[in-house]
Design an enzyme around this catalytic site. Sequence first.
Site, mmCIF file in Angstrom:
data_model
loop_
_atom_site.group_PDB
_atom_site.id
_atom_site.type_symbol
_atom_site.label_atom_id
_atom_site.label_comp_id
_atom_site.label_asym_id
_atom_site.label_seq_id
_atom_site.Cartn_x
_atom_site.Cartn_y
_atom_site.Cartn_z
ATOM 1 N N HIS A 112 95.432 55.551 -3.281
ATOM 2 C CA HIS A 112 96.796 55.967 -3.634
ATOM 3 C C HIS A 112 97.221 55.371 -4.980
ATOM 4 C CE1 HIS A 112 97.123 58.014 0.078
ATOM 5 N NE2 HIS A 112 97.214 56.942 0.841
ATOM 6 N N ARG A 153 96.366 72.695 -5.620
ATOM 7 C CA ARG A 153 96.032 71.694 -4.598
ATOM 8 C C ARG A 153 94.650 71.133 -4.889
ATOM 9 N NH1 ARG A 153 97.380 71.066 1.659
ATOM 10 N NH2 ARG A 153 96.230 69.154 1.998
ATOM 11 N N TRP A 180 104.524 60.322 7.975
ATOM 12 C CA TRP A 180 104.987 59.158 8.745
ATOM 13 C C TRP A 180 104.019 58.865 9.891
ATOM 14 C CZ3 TRP A 180 108.639 56.402 6.515
ATOM 15 C CH2 TRP A 180 109.613 57.022 5.734
ATOM 16 N N ASP A 216 96.139 65.811 -3.310
ATOM 17 C CA ASP A 216 95.370 65.460 -2.112
ATOM 18 C C ASP A 216 93.995 64.887 -2.472
ATOM 19 O OD1 ASP A 216 95.092 65.185 0.607
ATOM 20 O OD2 ASP A 216 94.325 67.216 0.921
ATOM 21 N N GLY A 217 93.517 64.010 -1.598
ATOM 22 C CA GLY A 217 92.155 63.484 -1.750
ATOM 23 C C GLY A 217 92.085 62.010 -2.114
ATOM 24 N N ASN A 218 93.217 61.323 -2.147
ATOM 25 C CA ASN A 218 93.209 59.889 -2.498
ATOM 26 C C ASN A 218 92.391 59.066 -1.503
ATOM 27 O OD1 ASN A 218 95.010 60.576 -4.470
ATOM 28 N ND2 ASN A 218 96.807 59.677 -3.471
ATOM 29 N N GLY A 219 92.567 59.359 -0.203
ATOM 30 C CA GLY A 219 91.885 58.610 0.849
ATOM 31 C C GLY A 219 90.380 58.774 0.739
ATOM 32 N N LEU A 273 110.446 68.131 -20.067
ATOM 33 C CA LEU A 273 109.896 68.446 -18.746
ATOM 34 C C LEU A 273 110.772 67.853 -17.628
ATOM 35 C CD1 LEU A 273 107.420 69.177 -16.816
ATOM 36 C CD2 LEU A 273 106.535 66.909 -17.393
#
Length: 261
Positions: A52, A202, A84, A35-38, A145
């Site tokens: 992104h 997160r 979406w 989280d946090g790309n925006g 992995l």
Amino acid sequence: MMRLFVIIQIQKDVNDVAGSSAELKIPTHIAFVMDGNGRWAKKRFMPRNYGHSEGARSLKTVIRSLAELGVKYATFYAFSTENWNRPQEEVDGLMQLFDEQLDSLKEYEKENIRLLFIGDRTRLAPGLIEKMAECESKSADRTGLTVIIAVNYGGQDEIVRAVRKVAELAGEGYIKPQDISGKFFESLLDTNGIPPVDLMVRTGGEKRLSNFLIWQNAYAEFYFCDTLWPDFGKKELIKAIEDYTSRDRRFGKVSVSKADA
Ligand code: IPE
Ligand code: IPE
Ligand code: MG
């Protein structure tokens, strides 16, 4: 001179990972809410989709670091059933980025990395579904992995889909109510065969699950950090694992030292 510096720096990074891994308790399965790309893009006055694509770079760095550290399973939340509802332009950009990433994920052959996808694929573009299946079948025999990418994934949706399968099996007379155990139910989830999450990370400062791996996170240790996903790398990953190393996982029991006291 510059070349020598680069070589020394690479050696130092390798030592950092190798040095600290000696004292680290390595989780079998780590899950990431990337989280946090925006916000990362906004801080740079850039469009969200730029964040992104920078996030996709972090994903690759983290995958390589996980493989180096000997983690066996890593699940990444790439697109939720709720995502979406974002502006169409962002959704299209995310889907295109995902398509491009699938091509580069094939690079992981020499690292012996296996790829799997979870989530409801039926809403995705046919070309994408085909590429995903190809990535899975090509990497199926790799033993390093296992990277699991969650696309159009929602924990509640996954449980509802599993319940539907239960109802179908019962309706057709294959199972009776007493046949339904936790283990049986688990085998109907998208994560069938994958061990439960040990550590849930997160980034981006929010302290919530956002519908991620509801069943599988039942006994996970949670690690939240303010670092925005595009800034998350090997150092932050090691910090998360250090924190995990210090946790006392009791699974409902009493810790050994307390039981003795
Ligand atoms: C996470 O970053 C990536 C996806 C949900 C696909 P966000 O896009 O949610 O970034 P913020 O939370 O708005 O900063
Ligand atoms: C969770 O992030 C989904 C992914 C990282 C793919 P969100 O940014 O969508 O979550 P909320 O909306 O803040 O809960
Ligand atoms: Mg977000």
